[in-house]
Design an enzyme around this catalytic site. Structure first.
Site, short mmCIF file in Angstrom:
data_model
loop_
_atom_site.label_atom_id
_atom_site.label_comp_id
_atom_site.label_asym_id
_atom_site.label_seq_id
_atom_site.Cartn_x
_atom_site.Cartn_y
_atom_site.Cartn_z
N SER A 125 0.83 -1.20 0.00
CA SER A 125 0.00 0.00 0.00
C SER A 125 0.87 1.26 0.00
CB SER A 125 -0.86 -0.02 1.26
OG SER A 125 -1.43 1.24 1.50
N TYR A 150 -2.03 -1.67 11.02
CA TYR A 150 -2.30 -2.13 9.65
C TYR A 150 -1.15 -1.73 8.72
CZ TYR A 150 -3.78 -1.55 4.84
OH TYR A 150 -3.81 -1.57 3.47
N LYS A 154 2.07 -3.98 6.57
CA LYS A 154 2.49 -3.88 5.16
C LYS A 154 4.01 -3.64 5.08
CE LYS A 154 -1.53 -4.52 3.33
NZ LYS A 154 -1.81 -5.84 2.75
C1 UD1 Z 1 -6.44 4.22 4.14
C2 UD1 Z 1 -5.00 3.80 4.24
C3 UD1 Z 1 -4.67 2.83 3.15
C4 UD1 Z 1 -5.54 1.65 3.25
C5 UD1 Z 1 -6.98 2.09 3.15
C6 UD1 Z 1 -7.82 0.86 3.38
C7 UD1 Z 1 -3.51 5.40 5.21
C8 UD1 Z 1 -2.70 6.61 4.97
N1 UD1 Z 1 -4.16 4.96 4.13
O1 UD1 Z 1 -6.59 4.98 2.94
O2 UD1 Z 1 -3.36 2.38 3.27
O3 UD1 Z 1 -5.25 0.73 2.24
O4 UD1 Z 1 -7.25 3.08 4.15
O5 UD1 Z 1 -8.87 1.05 4.20
O6 UD1 Z 1 -3.55 4.86 6.27
N2 UD1 Z 1 -12.97 10.51 3.65
C9 UD1 Z 1 -13.95 11.43 3.98
N3 UD1 Z 1 -15.11 10.96 4.53
C10 UD1 Z 1 -15.35 9.63 4.74
C11 UD1 Z 1 -14.34 8.70 4.38
C12 UD1 Z 1 -13.16 9.18 3.84
O7 UD1 Z 1 -13.78 12.63 3.82
O8 UD1 Z 1 -16.42 9.27 5.24
C13 UD1 Z 1 -11.72 11.00 3.03
C14 UD1 Z 1 -10.48 10.72 3.86
O9 UD1 Z 1 -10.24 11.75 4.77
C15 UD1 Z 1 -9.42 10.64 2.77
C16 UD1 Z 1 -10.18 10.12 1.54
O10 UD1 Z 1 -11.55 10.34 1.81
O11 UD1 Z 1 -8.95 11.91 2.47
C17 UD1 Z 1 -9.95 8.66 1.30
O12 UD1 Z 1 -10.18 7.96 2.52
P1 UD1 Z 1 -10.22 6.37 2.62
O13 UD1 Z 1 -11.09 5.85 1.53
O14 UD1 Z 1 -10.56 6.02 4.02
O15 UD1 Z 1 -8.75 5.91 2.27
P2 UD1 Z 1 -7.34 6.37 2.89
O16 UD1 Z 1 -7.49 6.92 4.24
O17 UD1 Z 1 -6.66 7.19 1.86
#
Ligand code: UD1
Length: 342
Positions: A125, A150, A154
């Site tokens: 990842s 987690y 990795k």
């Molecule tokens: C995270 C992990 C990644 C992992 C993935 C799996 C980190 C840095 N990244 O990705 O390694 O494979 O989870 O679960 O630890 N968001 C919102 N509202 C929501 C949900 C998400 O605004 O309800 C935003 C988050 O703040 C982020 C983006 O959407 O900016 C993507 O979030 P998400 O899909 O959870 O993935 P990551 O956090 O990037």
């Protein structure tokens, strides 16, 4: 036809990879403990490719079961290892579950194949980069201290694989560092099946649009980014699945870059959360109920990948853009609402 073992093959990325392996002429064989997936996915895969893949249900943490499988299946040429626990938040609450599931399964597999020739592709990842100092982030960027168990599994797995490949003449390994996988198969027969309330952005968006969730909260609107929300490199799951086929092909030929190698798997382009929402609204024709809320602890502010190495080394690049990601995710959510799975 080469047989490829796909651990976690009924999961989100695993199921799409099974389909792409079949299309590329391989015979995928699945091991999954169904802890975060469903047996019905096998029927869904069959609807797409016309055959039901061979399936073995057991937990890779069970060493005896792994040894028995290896003894009875001597013609496996490659392994794509997806099976792992993946919820960042849960890993903070239950670190031992994560170290146990993600490390024992990997070690059992590697140990069981010792002495045999095996090509191994690992799901890593972009979380290994943490908050990168330089964007786009290349594979040469330093691995930062993990911010969750987690993420640490990795990092440790990458080290275990590099050292194991070095020490075993017959092992070759490629670790693929995924950015943010989203979207679903064009048939809308397989896609992401989150357990409970989704933690990831895309399933939360689609579940809000279909009416399963009331409202999406954008985690933070005051970051130093294009519009104040976090930026990610979203990658269509079908493109991601094809990257695994490309990795298997490269290992079959012999990777000139060495016995252990890593590749970024993204599009090379970042989208903010607000841009992703706008893209979803455009692709689906749905107005999304959302508001900007506080930051989520532990979130990386922005990350997108340099994908030059995967283009030249794997001969792979993403071909599907944000519109395809959003429309396929929406089609899958609509399919699920009429054909519930699980
Ligand atoms: C995270 C992990 C990644 C992992 C993935 C799996 C980190 C840095 N990244 O990705 O390694 O494979 O989870 O679960 O630890 N968001 C919102 N509202 C929501 C949900 C998400 O605004 O309800 C935003 C988050 O703040 C982020 C983006 O959407 O900016 C993507 O979030 P998400 O899909 O959870 O993935 P990551 O956090 O990037």
């Amino acid at each position: 036809m080469s047989k490829i073992l796909v651990t976690g093959g009924t999961g989100y990325i695993g199921s799409h990879t099974v389909v792409e392996l079949h299309h590329a002429g391989y015979t995928p064989i699945i091991i999954d403990n169904l802890s975060n997936s469903n047996l019905q996915i096998l029927d869904q895969i069959e609807k797409i490719i016309g055959v039901k893949p061979e399936f073995h249900q057991f937990d890779l943490c069970d060493e005896a079961k792994v040894l028995e499988f290896v003894k009875n299946n001597t013609d496996i040429q490659g392994i794509i290892h997806f099976a792992a626990s993946k919820a960042v938040g849960e890993s903070v609450e239950k670190p031992l579950k994560y170290y146990r599931n993600n490390m024992f399964s990997l070690i059992n597999l590697l140990q069981a194949y010792q002495g045999k020739k095996i090509d191994f592709v690992f799901s890593s990842s972009c979380t290994v980069y943490g908050e990168p100092d330089v964007l786009p982030v290349t594979e040469a960027a330093p691995v930062k201290k993990a911010t969750s168990p987690y993420g640490n599994t990795k990092q440790i797995a990458e080290e275990i694989l590099a050292e194991t490949a070095e020490a075993n003449a017959n092992y070759q390994v490629i670790a693929l560092r995924y950015f943010n996988p989203v979207g679903a198969h064009e048939s809308a027969l397989i896609g992401e099946l989150p357990l409970g309330v989704p933690q990831n952005l895309l399933p939360f968006i689609t579940q809000t649009a279909i009416g399963k969730r009331e409202k999406l909260t954008v985690f933070g609107g005051d970051y130093d980014t294009v519009d104040g929300s976090c930026v990610r490199d979203y990658i269509h799951v079908v493109d991601l699945a094809k990257a695994h086929v490309a990795a298997i092909r490269l290992l079959e030929k012999g990777n000139p870059n060495g016995k252990y190698d890593v590749f970024n798997i993204g599009t090379g382009k970042g989208y903010s959360v607000l841009e992703a929402i706008a893209a979803f609204e455009k692709a689906s024709g749905q107005k999304l109920n959302y508001s900007v809320g506080p930051r989520r602890e532990g979130d990386v502010v922005q990350v997108w990948g340099d994908v030059n190495k995967s283009a030249s080394g794997l001969g792979w690049q993403a071909s599907l853009g944000i519109d395809d990601m959003m429309s396929s995710a929406w089609a899958w959510e609509k399919y699920l609402s009429e054909n519930p799975i699980g």
